[in-house]
Scaffold this motif. Sequence first.
Motif, short mmCIF file in Angstrom:
data_model
loop_
_atom_site.label_atom_id
_atom_site.label_comp_id
_atom_site.label_asym_id
_atom_site.label_seq_id
_atom_site.Cartn_x
_atom_site.Cartn_y
_atom_site.Cartn_z
N SER A 269 23.24 90.38 -8.72
CA SER A 269 23.91 89.77 -9.86
C SER A 269 23.59 90.56 -11.11
CB SER A 269 23.45 88.32 -10.01
OG SER A 269 24.04 87.71 -11.13
N ALA A 270 24.58 90.75 -11.98
CA ALA A 270 24.38 91.58 -13.16
C ALA A 270 24.89 90.87 -14.41
CB ALA A 270 25.10 92.91 -13.00
N PRO A 271 24.13 90.90 -15.50
CA PRO A 271 24.59 90.31 -16.76
C PRO A 271 25.57 91.23 -17.49
CG PRO A 271 22.41 91.24 -17.07
CD PRO A 271 22.76 91.44 -15.62
N VAL A 272 26.68 91.49 -16.82
CA VAL A 272 27.73 92.34 -17.36
C VAL A 272 28.97 91.47 -17.54
CG1 VAL A 272 29.19 94.35 -16.99
CG2 VAL A 272 26.81 94.39 -16.24
N THR A 273 29.39 91.30 -18.76
CA THR A 273 30.54 90.44 -19.06
C THR A 273 31.80 91.29 -19.21
OG1 THR A 273 29.09 88.91 -20.24
CG2 THR A 273 31.46 88.68 -20.60
N THR A 274 32.82 90.94 -18.46
CA THR A 274 34.14 91.54 -18.66
C THR A 274 34.98 90.54 -19.44
OG1 THR A 274 34.00 92.81 -16.61
CG2 THR A 274 36.20 92.46 -17.54
N MET A 275 35.64 91.03 -20.49
CA MET A 275 36.34 90.13 -21.41
C MET A 275 37.55 90.82 -22.01
SD MET A 275 33.56 90.53 -24.50
CE MET A 275 32.27 91.04 -23.34
N LEU A 276 38.48 90.01 -22.49
CA LEU A 276 39.53 90.51 -23.36
C LEU A 276 39.04 90.39 -24.79
CD1 LEU A 276 42.80 88.89 -21.90
CD2 LEU A 276 41.94 91.21 -21.55
N ILE A 318 30.73 84.63 -23.48
CA ILE A 318 30.38 86.04 -23.52
C ILE A 318 28.95 86.26 -23.04
CG2 ILE A 318 32.01 86.67 -25.34
CD1 ILE A 318 29.72 86.48 -27.36
N VAL A 319 28.12 85.22 -23.05
CA VAL A 319 26.71 85.32 -22.66
C VAL A 319 26.55 84.81 -21.23
CG1 VAL A 319 24.34 84.63 -23.17
CG2 VAL A 319 25.98 84.97 -25.05
N ASP A 320 26.09 85.66 -20.35
CA ASP A 320 25.81 85.27 -18.97
C ASP A 320 24.68 84.24 -18.97
OD1 ASP A 320 24.90 85.12 -16.29
OD2 ASP A 320 25.47 87.20 -15.91
N LEU A 419 37.18 94.98 -22.06
CA LEU A 419 35.85 95.52 -22.32
C LEU A 419 34.86 94.98 -21.30
CD1 LEU A 419 34.27 97.26 -24.41
CD2 LEU A 419 33.71 95.13 -25.57
N LEU A 420 33.98 95.87 -20.82
CA LEU A 420 32.88 95.50 -19.94
C LEU A 420 31.59 95.85 -20.66
CD1 LEU A 420 35.29 97.01 -18.19
CD2 LEU A 420 33.75 96.57 -16.31
N LEU A 421 30.73 94.88 -20.86
CA LEU A 421 29.48 95.13 -21.56
C LEU A 421 28.32 94.54 -20.78
CD1 LEU A 421 30.36 94.43 -25.30
CD2 LEU A 421 29.88 96.63 -24.24
N GLY A 422 27.31 95.36 -20.57
CA GLY A 422 26.12 94.89 -19.88
C GLY A 422 24.96 94.73 -20.84
N ALA A 423 24.20 93.68 -20.68
CA ALA A 423 23.04 93.44 -21.55
C ALA A 423 21.98 94.52 -21.33
CB ALA A 423 22.45 92.06 -21.28
N PRO A 487 37.52 84.86 -30.29
CA PRO A 487 37.76 86.28 -30.59
C PRO A 487 37.66 87.13 -29.32
CG PRO A 487 35.57 85.64 -31.30
CD PRO A 487 36.26 84.38 -30.88
N TYR A 488 36.91 86.59 -28.37
CA TYR A 488 36.77 87.21 -27.06
C TYR A 488 37.10 86.17 -26.00
CZ TYR A 488 34.18 90.54 -29.87
OH TYR A 488 33.81 91.43 -30.84
N ILE A 489 37.82 86.59 -24.98
CA ILE A 489 38.12 85.69 -23.87
C ILE A 489 37.33 86.17 -22.67
CG2 ILE A 489 39.90 84.80 -22.34
CD1 ILE A 489 41.89 85.09 -24.60
N PRO A 490 36.20 85.52 -22.37
CA PRO A 490 35.38 85.95 -21.24
C PRO A 490 36.10 85.71 -19.93
CG PRO A 490 34.55 83.89 -22.15
CD PRO A 490 35.65 84.33 -23.06
N LEU A 491 36.02 86.67 -19.04
CA LEU A 491 36.72 86.59 -17.76
C LEU A 491 35.77 86.38 -16.59
CD1 LEU A 491 39.24 89.51 -18.38
CD2 LEU A 491 39.66 87.04 -18.64
N TYR A 492 34.84 87.31 -16.39
CA TYR A 492 33.94 87.21 -15.25
C TYR A 492 32.69 88.03 -15.49
CZ TYR A 492 36.32 91.61 -14.09
OH TYR A 492 36.86 92.88 -14.14
N TYR A 493 31.63 87.67 -14.76
CA TYR A 493 30.41 88.46 -14.69
C TYR A 493 30.41 89.12 -13.31
CZ TYR A 493 29.30 84.68 -17.99
OH TYR A 493 29.35 83.75 -19.00
#
Length: 528
Positions: A269-276, A318-320, A419-423, A487-493
Amino acid sequence: MRVRLHLAATAGLLALALPLAGCGLGSDPSSTDSTLVWGLGTAPRSLDPAHAFDGESMLVSNELLEPLVSLDPTGKPVPRLAESWEQPDPRTYVYHLRSGVRFWNGADLTAEDVVYSIERHRDPAVASELAGYLAEVASVEATGPLEVTIRLRSVVPEFAHTVALVSHTVEKAFAVEHGDNLGDSTTLTMGTGPYRVTRFSSQGVSLERNDDYWGTAPAMAELDFEVVPDAETLRLALDSGEIDGTFGVPPDSSRSWDALDGVTVEYVSAPVTTMLTLDVSAEPWDDVHLRRAVAYAIDREALVRTVFNGHARKAASIVDPELWSDLLPDDQVAALYDGLADHSYDPDRARSELAASAHPDGVAFTLQYPAQSPAISKALQVIKANLADVGITLTLKEVTPDKWLGDIYAHQDLGAQMLLLGADYPDPGALPRLLLGKANMSPNGFNLANFSTPETERLLGEERSPDPATRTAALSRIMQIAGEELPYIPLYYGDEALALDDDLEYGVAYSHWVPFFQEWASHVRPVS
């Protein structure tokens, strides 16, 4: 501050991969003279960490340039070039360097090399992609031949972790001599790591073991990175033995990877958020009803189930939630997320929000995404169909990873982005510090939504408090605001994976923190 833009397993730079020559373990997998061949989805953009802040580039640079500290598999800072450190007050960090560390050219590591390497990121002329991490740094000084002192303007709770990203050290004399060419395919770089670079191009990177390394020598004498931008070609290369391992397992193809004979795939499992991301400073995304219409229109559960074969989790923020483990017990984390605005799939509510917006007849917009990214492409096709069902037209534009990343760093004409961002450290403040606030609304900043309110700015200051209760309250409210204003629509981790030939083993626990925040290749060794 900023976090890593997560590109692993999602992108490629080339239309054609370097021809695979079957140069893996060969007939003697126990030999320490073996070559480890590692598959990358894209070549490093540079060997200069100031201009290579992405997942694939970091996989390579972590073998070459060493930071003061690394992160262990739990995300905890551990010694690297600094054998110890202390914090005499909340705004001061003193690092004591190891003695006897030498660069590949034989020059001794000094505190001046470390200071120079960090200060480059603070120099506006360098335009470092890491500059945001150092916004609160007041000074970086050599306070002894092997001592570096960093003083901050204000308390930065995460600095003990983020120094792992901003202190990869290059020899000062080498960097000054080569100037703007540092890290390119001709100049290369000069580090202290367990491997030294012998070749770097858009087709791959070749490293050889540094036999003068201060630490434990890698088992493999050579480490070759081969660029294989197509995920299926990468899988076949691993199946045939032409490469030995990769972190580039696309979760949307996990079933075919799991079926490989003689290969073990480990998922974490990874704290990487994919979002619009939606630029709220310009039309049409300045309309909150339109943003909510988009959120309600997307079937995240179907996306996770059909695209990712269960190797992802529906995102509610946006926060896992896994990043809260050091601040709150599980039951309180669950209660926090239960209290957030719920934008689960509801086409009727999406149509109602669209009707209440300034665009009741719908809108059309274009979103670009990185080429050779099957998981992103498949996810966006699902989203496109969802949006069409409620009267919103999405046009998808595939671009090279360089253009995708370059446009994001340029912070211009943002519109809508994927956007994909990992902590970068195990803390719930990691992504809010990046995605919100005026400080990140500029080139090299990641507030791609250009979202800021007086309350949010105040809360971003409060969440840096050393008091856990104050931080928890501030972060909870930040998440509520982000969930309401969207402002961000979180999709999946998404999960991450390590695929490794069964003749090899990974010598430490594998986690999200391993490949990007520590020297990882020395842990790959022949099965004894």
